[in-house]
Design a protein around this motif. Structure first.
Motif, PDB file in Angstrom:
ATOM      1  N   GLN A  90       0.833  -1.212   0.000  1.00 41.86           N
ATOM      2  CA  GLN A  90       0.000   0.000   0.000  1.00 41.86           C
ATOM      3  C   GLN A  90       0.866   1.259   0.000  1.00 41.86           C
ATOM      4  N   LEU A  91       1.908   1.285   0.797  1.00 38.21           N
ATOM      5  CA  LEU A  91       2.774   2.463   0.852  1.00 38.21           C
ATOM      6  C   LEU A  91       3.619   2.618  -0.403  1.00 38.21           C
ATOM      7  N   SER A  92       3.991   1.520  -1.033  1.00 38.02           N
ATOM      8  CA  SER A  92       4.792   1.625  -2.264  1.00 38.02           C
ATOM      9  C   SER A  92       3.936   2.082  -3.439  1.00 38.02           C
ATOM     10  N   ARG A  93       2.628   1.892  -3.387  1.00 36.11           N
ATOM     11  CA  ARG A  93       1.733   2.323  -4.458  1.00 36.11           C
ATOM     12  C   ARG A  93       1.214   3.738  -4.249  1.00 36.11           C
ATOM     13  N   THR A  94       1.404   4.284  -3.056  1.00 31.52           N
ATOM     14  CA  THR A  94       0.935   5.640  -2.761  1.00 31.52           C
ATOM     15  C   THR A  94       1.961   6.643  -3.285  1.00 31.52           C
TER      16      THR A  94
END
Length: 100
Positions: A90-94
């Motif tokens: 989730q954080l890498s896609r944000t």
């Protein structure tokens, strides 16, 4: 009759589990509002189960049902790993400032 080495290592595991439980409770308290707070909430039950499992090994060395406690502990470890992977994804896609 369990050997002395078995008893010493199990006592060490119980002490380690108790320390891990206390430190994981502190980590949950500290990081509750962060993205990792939810994943860290799995750690106290994991370490508590770890401690109970090894305590059972000392109290009842021939306890065949201890495998159920062990499986539950490892299941909590899998839940923790999956939750950490979900947060990482989730954080890498944000999009953030580093990606802009």
């Amino acid at each position: 009759m369990p050997s002395l080495l078995f008893n010493v290592t199990v006592v060490f595991a119980v002490a380690t589990g108790a320390a891990g439980t206390a430190l994981s409770l502190l980590a949950v308290y500290r990081f509750w509002g962060s993205p990792f707070g939810r994943a860290l909430a799995v750690l106290p039950p994991f370490f508590l189960g770890f401690t109970v499992y090894h305590g059972l090994l000392i109290a009842v060395p021939s306890f065949e049902e201890a495998v159920y406690v062990e499986v539950s502990v490892f299941l909590l470890l899998v839940v923790f790993a999956v939750e950490m992977l979900r947060i990482h994804y989730q954080l890498s896609r944000t999009p953030g400032e580093a990606n802009a």
